[in-house]
Design a protein around this motif. Structure first.
Motif, mmCIF file in Angstrom:
data_model
loop_
_atom_site.group_PDB
_atom_site.id
_atom_site.type_symbol
_atom_site.label_atom_id
_atom_site.label_comp_id
_atom_site.label_asym_id
_atom_site.label_seq_id
_atom_site.Cartn_x
_atom_site.Cartn_y
_atom_site.Cartn_z
ATOM 1 N N GLN A 63 -11.332 -33.158 -2.286
ATOM 2 C CA GLN A 63 -11.880 -33.861 -1.118
ATOM 3 C C GLN A 63 -11.164 -33.410 0.147
ATOM 4 O OE1 GLN A 63 -10.572 -36.425 0.959
ATOM 5 N NE2 GLN A 63 -12.513 -37.094 1.890
ATOM 6 N N LYS A 64 -9.857 -33.215 0.051
ATOM 7 C CA LYS A 64 -9.073 -32.751 1.188
ATOM 8 C C LYS A 64 -9.523 -31.365 1.640
ATOM 9 C CE LYS A 64 -4.251 -31.645 2.380
ATOM 10 N NZ LYS A 64 -2.856 -31.590 1.832
ATOM 11 N N GLN A 65 -9.929 -30.525 0.694
ATOM 12 C CA GLN A 65 -10.367 -29.173 1.018
ATOM 13 C C GLN A 65 -11.864 -29.106 1.357
ATOM 14 O OE1 GLN A 65 -8.909 -25.874 -1.271
ATOM 15 N NE2 GLN A 65 -7.230 -27.038 -2.158
ATOM 16 N N GLY A 66 -12.517 -30.256 1.361
ATOM 17 C CA GLY A 66 -13.910 -30.314 1.763
ATOM 18 C C GLY A 66 -14.904 -29.914 0.689
ATOM 19 N N MET A 67 -14.462 -29.840 -0.564
ATOM 20 C CA MET A 67 -15.350 -29.395 -1.637
ATOM 21 C C MET A 67 -16.141 -30.542 -2.264
ATOM 22 S SD MET A 67 -13.192 -26.383 -3.515
ATOM 23 C CE MET A 67 -11.715 -27.348 -3.862
ATOM 24 N N ILE A 68 -15.621 -31.763 -2.185
ATOM 25 C CA ILE A 68 -16.367 -32.935 -2.616
ATOM 26 C C ILE A 68 -16.281 -33.970 -1.514
ATOM 27 C CG2 ILE A 68 -15.950 -32.489 -5.067
ATOM 28 C CD1 ILE A 68 -13.888 -34.713 -5.053
ATOM 29 N N SER A 69 -17.234 -34.896 -1.491
ATOM 30 C CA SER A 69 -17.301 -35.839 -0.371
ATOM 31 C C SER A 69 -16.543 -37.130 -0.623
ATOM 32 C CB SER A 69 -18.768 -36.169 -0.056
ATOM 33 O OG SER A 69 -19.410 -36.708 -1.204
ATOM 34 N N ILE A 345 10.840 -16.996 -10.457
ATOM 35 C CA ILE A 345 9.641 -16.627 -9.709
ATOM 36 C C ILE A 345 8.710 -17.837 -9.627
ATOM 37 C CG2 ILE A 345 9.680 -14.176 -10.290
ATOM 38 C CD1 ILE A 345 7.593 -14.719 -12.449
ATOM 39 N N PRO A 346 7.844 -17.870 -8.613
ATOM 40 C CA PRO A 346 6.845 -18.944 -8.546
ATOM 41 C C PRO A 346 5.901 -18.865 -9.738
ATOM 42 C CG PRO A 346 7.006 -17.764 -6.460
ATOM 43 C CD PRO A 346 7.765 -16.963 -7.471
ATOM 44 N N GLY A 347 5.296 -19.993 -10.081
ATOM 45 C CA GLY A 347 4.327 -20.004 -11.158
ATOM 46 C C GLY A 347 3.099 -19.183 -10.806
ATOM 47 N N SER A 348 2.405 -18.712 -11.834
ATOM 48 C CA SER A 348 1.210 -17.901 -11.626
ATOM 49 C C SER A 348 0.013 -18.795 -11.301
ATOM 50 C CB SER A 348 0.904 -17.080 -12.877
ATOM 51 O OG SER A 348 1.957 -16.193 -13.162
ATOM 52 N N ALA A 349 -0.889 -18.284 -10.491
ATOM 53 C CA ALA A 349 -2.152 -18.974 -10.239
ATOM 54 C C ALA A 349 -3.088 -18.709 -11.404
ATOM 55 C CB ALA A 349 -2.776 -18.482 -8.946
ATOM 56 N N GLY A 350 -3.808 -19.726 -11.810
ATOM 57 C CA GLY A 350 -4.723 -19.578 -12.930
ATOM 58 C C GLY A 350 -5.305 -20.916 -13.305
ATOM 59 N N PRO A 351 -5.788 -21.059 -14.528
ATOM 60 C CA PRO A 351 -6.391 -22.323 -14.950
ATOM 61 C C PRO A 351 -5.420 -23.490 -14.786
ATOM 62 C CG PRO A 351 -6.771 -20.601 -16.581
ATOM 63 C CD PRO A 351 -5.799 -20.050 -15.603
ATOM 64 N N VAL A 357 -2.946 -23.183 -4.887
ATOM 65 C CA VAL A 357 -2.387 -21.981 -4.250
ATOM 66 C C VAL A 357 -2.206 -22.190 -2.754
ATOM 67 C CG1 VAL A 357 -2.844 -19.566 -3.663
ATOM 68 C CG2 VAL A 357 -3.240 -20.384 -5.991
ATOM 69 N N LEU A 358 -3.196 -22.770 -2.084
ATOM 70 C CA LEU A 358 -3.126 -22.949 -0.632
ATOM 71 C C LEU A 358 -1.972 -23.852 -0.220
ATOM 72 C CD1 LEU A 358 -6.931 -23.286 0.203
ATOM 73 C CD2 LEU A 358 -5.471 -21.265 0.379
ATOM 74 N N GLU A 359 -1.523 -24.718 -1.140
ATOM 75 C CA GLU A 359 -0.372 -25.592 -0.865
ATOM 76 C C GLU A 359 0.941 -24.947 -1.293
ATOM 77 O OE1 GLU A 359 -1.961 -30.040 -1.649
ATOM 78 O OE2 GLU A 359 -1.940 -28.741 -3.404
ATOM 79 N N GLY A 360 0.847 -23.817 -1.984
ATOM 80 C CA GLY A 360 2.063 -23.176 -2.498
ATOM 81 C C GLY A 360 2.694 -23.945 -3.641
ATOM 82 N N LYS A 361 1.872 -24.672 -4.416
ATOM 83 C CA LYS A 361 2.383 -25.501 -5.506
ATOM 84 C C LYS A 361 1.806 -25.036 -6.844
ATOM 85 C CE LYS A 361 2.996 -29.635 -2.624
ATOM 86 N NZ LYS A 361 2.625 -31.052 -2.435
ATOM 87 N N THR A 362 2.184 -23.845 -7.252
ATOM 88 C CA THR A 362 1.684 -23.295 -8.515
ATOM 89 C C THR A 362 2.710 -23.372 -9.644
ATOM 90 O OG1 THR A 362 2.361 -21.081 -7.809
ATOM 91 C CG2 THR A 362 0.059 -21.725 -7.392
#
Length: 430
Positions: A63-69, A345-351, A357-362
């Motif tokens: 919702q924050k990213q505008g993908m659901i209302s 290292i930071p965690g990988s992006a994936g399932p 990713v946009l928050e840098g919390k992977t």
């Protein structure tokens, strides 16, 4: 060979099925529900609640990213009802599975005599007895402690606490802090010592900052009194529902007069799961130590094999452990910590982590390796897949794998596992 197992949780059920498959005549006695604390009050409850919490947090992010209302509302009483329905259905599956191996299940409270167990006036003789009676919430000597709830009460809550005050510093405290803060409760944690002291300091910092962001944590706190309104610490009164997460107490009373009991009420056993009484074995939470389901299952299997005359030894080295938060926090280290060269290292992006990713919390992955010998000396991973990865890694390390052996490792893509990347990195320098 007649084997009687008391307790139908992970340790007892595994022991009963193993002994039956070794052609013993097995009777399993359970006074409550097959599946034990893990299924009905512990890890599976956390699993169910955590799934709902993750869904709710993901909805907020979408919702924050505008993908659901809209963000869905949580019907907490329906959550706990469905939780009980689901664990009840799993219980039936476990009962069928246990029966199918030839184990006789008796529901009732067991009383041990010299060479037999009595349940509702029925005498059941045994050649070997296996005690797997589990544990219960440890209740600290705090005035008014009867006003608090424990993990055992949570599946029956009807209303979501507006304010939750958790007394404790370990895995249980962290998991319920994560779940209820995700649901919208105002959560505070009061630790008598250090919070999550079993974690690597860097991993702990990541967990507190990124996975428990709305939780207030106070270390070195001593609770003086608990009431229906909250708790008192020093001269301050804090309002809210109090949840005790102060550890576990073994249910060893049943064996009090026939085997040696330790200072923490645990039944004392050797590496074969044998007690001071050569006819009696014990496994699971009732013997203390590392109290998690995979360990309990293995202890039950080891106990059953030895009871049936097959020598087998319990190995606690490189035990994989985890904490169920938004991401699984998994860690692996030997009983005696060994130094090594560390890389993070930071965690990988994936399932499960793509939309963070946009928050840098992977997530975060940290590995230590002895560069002289190539031995892996410690692993910590915060990622959606770390729980599964850590189990297989523990097996590989026990079997002698070293960092250079991961040079040709192939992961299944897409994956959030970053451990193999670090091990490949170390392999280049060995």
């Amino acid at each position: 060979m007649e084997v009687v197992v008391i307790g139908g949780g992970p340790a007892g059920r595994s022991a009963a099925m193993e002994a039956s498959q070794l052609e013993a005549e097995v009777t399993l006695i359970e006074k409550d529900k097959i599946g034990g604390k893990c299924l009905h009050k512990g890890c599976m409850v956390v699993c169910g609640l955590n799934d709902v919490a993750k869904f709710y947090l993901d909805s907020q992010n979408y919702q924050k990213q505008g993908m659901i209302s809209e963000i869905p509302e949580i019907n907490f009483s329906e959550v706990t009802k469905r939780l009980r329905d689901t664990t009840g259905k799993i219980k039936k599956v476990l009962e069928f599975e246990t029966h199918s191996t030839g184990v006789e299940i008796i529901n009732g409270e067991a009383h041990i005599q010299k060479d037999r167990v009595v349940v509702d006036n029925k005498e059941i003789p045994y050649d070997k007895l296996l005690i797997a009676t589990g544990s219960r919430a440890k209740i600290p000597p705090i005035r008014g402690v009867e006003n608090a709830v424990t993990y055992a009460d949570l599946p029956y809550l009807e209303d979501l606490p507006e304010k939750l005050l958790i007394v404790g510093s370990g895995v249980i405290a962290a998991e319920f802090a994560s779940i209820f803060s995700s649901f919208g409760s105002e959560v505070r944690v009061f630790c008598r010592s250090q919070f999550l002291k079993m974690l690597d300091p860097e991993v702990k910092e990541y967990v507190i900052k990124n996975l428990l962001p709305g939780v207030d944590i106070t270390e070195g706190a001593r609770v003086n009194e608990i009431s229906n309104e909250g708790l008192k610490i020093a001269q301050q009164t804090v309002e809210g529902q109090v949840l005790l997460a102060t550890g576990l107490t073994p249910n060893s009373e049943i064996a009090q007069n026939m085997v040696k009991i330790g200072d923490h009420k645990e039944i004392l056993v050797d590496s074969h799961m044998q007690t001071s009484n050569p006819c009696v074995y014990a496994a699971g939470d009732v013997i203390g130590g590392v109290t998690n389901t995979p360990i309990s299952r293995m202890e039950g299997v080891i106990a059953a094999r030895n009871a049936c005359g097959i020598s087998s030894t319990m190995d606690y080295s490189w035990t994989p452990q985890s904490i169920s938060l938004y991401y699984d926090v998994s860690f692996l280290s030997p009983q005696d910590h060994q130094a090594g060269t560390v890389a993070t290292i930071p965690g990988s992006a994936g399932p499960g982590s793509f939309w963070r990713v946009l928050e840098g919390k992977t997530g975060l992955t940290k590995v230590s390796v002895d560069l002289d010998e190539g031995f892996i000396t410690g692993v910590s991973s915060v990622s959606p897949s770390s729980r599964t990865n850590m189990a297989y890694l523990a097996k590989m390390i026990r079997d002698g794998y070293k960092a250079p052996d991961f040079d040709d490792f192939l992961e299944v893509h897409p994956s959030t596992d970053a451990v193999y990347k670090l091990l490949r990195f170390f392999g280049e320098y060995i």
